[in-house]
Design a protein around this motif. Structure first.
Motif, short mmCIF file in Angstrom:
data_model
loop_
_atom_site.label_atom_id
_atom_site.label_comp_id
_atom_site.label_asym_id
_atom_site.label_seq_id
_atom_site.Cartn_x
_atom_site.Cartn_y
_atom_site.Cartn_z
N HIS A 104 44.03 25.71 50.37
CA HIS A 104 43.64 26.72 51.08
C HIS A 104 42.81 26.52 52.30
N HIS B 135 48.29 33.15 57.89
CA HIS B 135 47.71 34.29 57.69
C HIS B 135 47.56 35.25 58.92
N ASP C 112 36.51 42.62 51.44
CA ASP C 112 37.74 41.97 51.45
C ASP C 112 37.67 40.70 50.90
N ASN D 140 42.14 38.62 58.89
CA ASN D 140 43.56 39.07 59.54
C ASN D 140 43.89 40.39 59.17
N LEU D 141 43.77 41.05 57.90
CA LEU D 141 43.92 42.28 57.43
C LEU D 141 43.17 43.38 58.35
N ASP E 29 35.21 34.51 51.88
CA ASP E 29 36.46 33.46 51.67
C ASP E 29 35.77 32.23 51.59
N LEU E 30 36.38 30.95 51.71
CA LEU E 30 35.87 29.70 52.00
C LEU E 30 35.16 29.72 53.13
N TRP F 76 37.16 29.31 56.44
CA TRP F 76 37.69 30.67 57.02
C TRP F 76 36.43 31.65 57.62
N ARG G 91 29.31 34.61 52.15
CA ARG G 91 29.62 33.93 51.03
C ARG G 91 29.10 34.22 49.73
C1 LIG Z 1 47.10 34.34 50.44
S1 LIG Z 1 45.65 34.37 51.46
C2 LIG Z 1 45.26 35.95 51.60
C3 LIG Z 1 44.74 36.45 52.89
C4 LIG Z 1 44.76 38.17 53.09
N1 LIG Z 1 43.93 38.63 52.09
C5 LIG Z 1 46.13 38.65 53.07
O1 LIG Z 1 46.59 39.40 52.24
O2 LIG Z 1 46.78 38.37 54.12
C6 LIG Z 1 44.32 33.87 49.98
C7 LIG Z 1 42.87 33.74 50.58
O3 LIG Z 1 42.18 33.53 49.46
C8 LIG Z 1 41.12 32.75 49.83
N2 LIG Z 1 40.64 31.84 48.49
C9 LIG Z 1 41.73 31.25 47.84
N3 LIG Z 1 40.62 30.72 46.66
C10 LIG Z 1 39.18 31.15 47.05
C11 LIG Z 1 38.05 30.99 46.47
N4 LIG Z 1 37.75 30.15 45.42
N5 LIG Z 1 36.87 31.75 47.12
C12 LIG Z 1 37.06 32.23 48.25
N6 LIG Z 1 38.17 32.43 48.94
C13 LIG Z 1 39.40 32.05 48.23
C14 LIG Z 1 42.01 31.60 50.66
O4 LIG Z 1 41.11 30.70 51.44
C15 LIG Z 1 42.90 32.81 51.47
O5 LIG Z 1 42.12 32.88 52.59
#
Ligand SMILES: C[S@@+](CC[C@H](N)C(=O)[O-])C[C@H]1O[C@@H](n2cnc3c(N)ncnc32)[C@H](O)[C@@H]1O
Length: 282
Positions: free
Chosen positions: A73, A82, A112, A119-120, A140-141, A144, A164
């Motif tokens: 990720h 994304h 979100d 991005n969304l 998110d992480l 990001w 966070r």
């Molecule tokens: C496939 S992307 C989805 C992005 C957006 N929501 C979309 O639908 O286009 C998955 C997102 O989940 C985040 N993610 C995964 N594990 C995570 C965690 N443990 N804590 C926070 N974010 C996490 C990733 O960094 C990534 O940005």
């Protein structure tokens, strides 16, 4: 990844492609299914398919993906991907538009979860023209959320915020979990249950829900391999109902699919979307 890992990825993909082709032939499907379940052949198939198999839980799938994850990720190309994908909506985004278009003008906050760099927000705002007072908060992480703040500043976008702190989801009008439900362990319904004030609306989009019991697996995408939970569909819905939500709608996110060789019960021919609303308290 070193040369040995690159070689292993090639071998795993080749094996999966060959077995996938055999499955297409008449009788091939049954043959591979039998091999995938038989006591003698299942371990051989599993060894050949490496990370492309079913795991009991997310930590096991993470451990299998890690040597081949190229940053997972956190990989810079994941953020770029994304942003590129959300330049225009994907088919399943229209279900989200449908459910929020008449409500969003009265909302104060959308939370979100797994929202990457926002991005969304950029994509949906082009279609739904969010009110100036709306807060769209992304969790998110750190990589990001930092990058998202920088981009929002660059765009002069004050509605888009980053956190966070999961507790910030408390009291949101909408919790949006798009393409992210399957990355969280403990599961999102446990996280929501702990919030002092649960979000009224809950939209889950683009998640691999399966007919078999809840397991975990690794998605093999170009240069990225990420572990994910494969939630049993009925169990997931029941878990949200148990914490006070009512299922209002569901749809297929047909732009995405997930296949486990020889195990249709753990495969998702298309990803899924679910819309829940918090039931009024009696
Ligand atoms: C496939 S992307 C989805 C992005 C957006 N929501 C979309 O639908 O286009 C998955 C997102 O989940 C985040 N993610 C995964 N594990 C995570 C965690 N443990 N804590 C926070 N974010 C996490 C990733 O960094 C990534 O940005």
């Amino acid at each position: 990844m070193g040369p040995l890992q690159h070689l292993r990825v090639k071998q795993i993909r080749f094996t999966a492609r060959v077995l996938g082709c055999v499955e297409e032939f008449s009788g091939g499907n049954r043959l591979i299914r039998t091999m995938a379940h038989a006591r003698l052949t299942a371990p051989i198939l599993n060894a050949m398919l490496g990370y492309q198999r079913v795991f009991d839980d997310l930590p096991q799938a993470v451990a299998a993906a890690n040597p081949y994850s190229s940053g997972g990720h956190d990989a810079m190309e994941a953020g770029a991907l994304h942003l590129r994908l959300s330049k225009s909506p994907r088919p399943s985004d229209y279900a989200v538009f449908y459910h929020i278009q008449n409500l969003v003008s009265g909302w104060s906050k959308i939370f979100d979860l797994g929202g990457n760099v926002g991005n969304l927000f950029y994509c949906y705002n082009r279609y739904l023209n969010f009110p100036p007072s709306l807060v769209w908060q992304v969790y998110d992480l750190p990589k990001w959320t930092d990058e998202g703040r920088r981009l929002a500043e660059e765009h002069g976008e004050k509605r888009l915020q980053f956190t966070r702190n999961w507790e910030d989801a408390s009291g949101a009008d909408l919790l949006l979990v798009s393409g992210a439900l399957h990355f969280f362990d403990p599961p999102v319904y446990h996280m929501v249950a702990e919030l002092p004030e649960k979000p009224i609306h809950l939209l889950i989009n683009r998640s691999p829900l399966i007919a078999g019991p809840t397991k975990a697996a690794v998605q093999d995408n170009d240069n990225l391999r990420t572990a994910r939970v494969l939630h049993n569909r009925a169990e997931l819905i029941a878990a949200f109902e148990a914490i006070g939500y009512e299922l209002m709608d569901s749809w297929q996110a047909a732009e995405l699919a997930f296949k486990i060789i020889g195990k249709p019960e753990f495969s998702a021919p298309s990803y899924s979307g679910l819309y829940f609303r918090l039931k009024p308290q009696a």
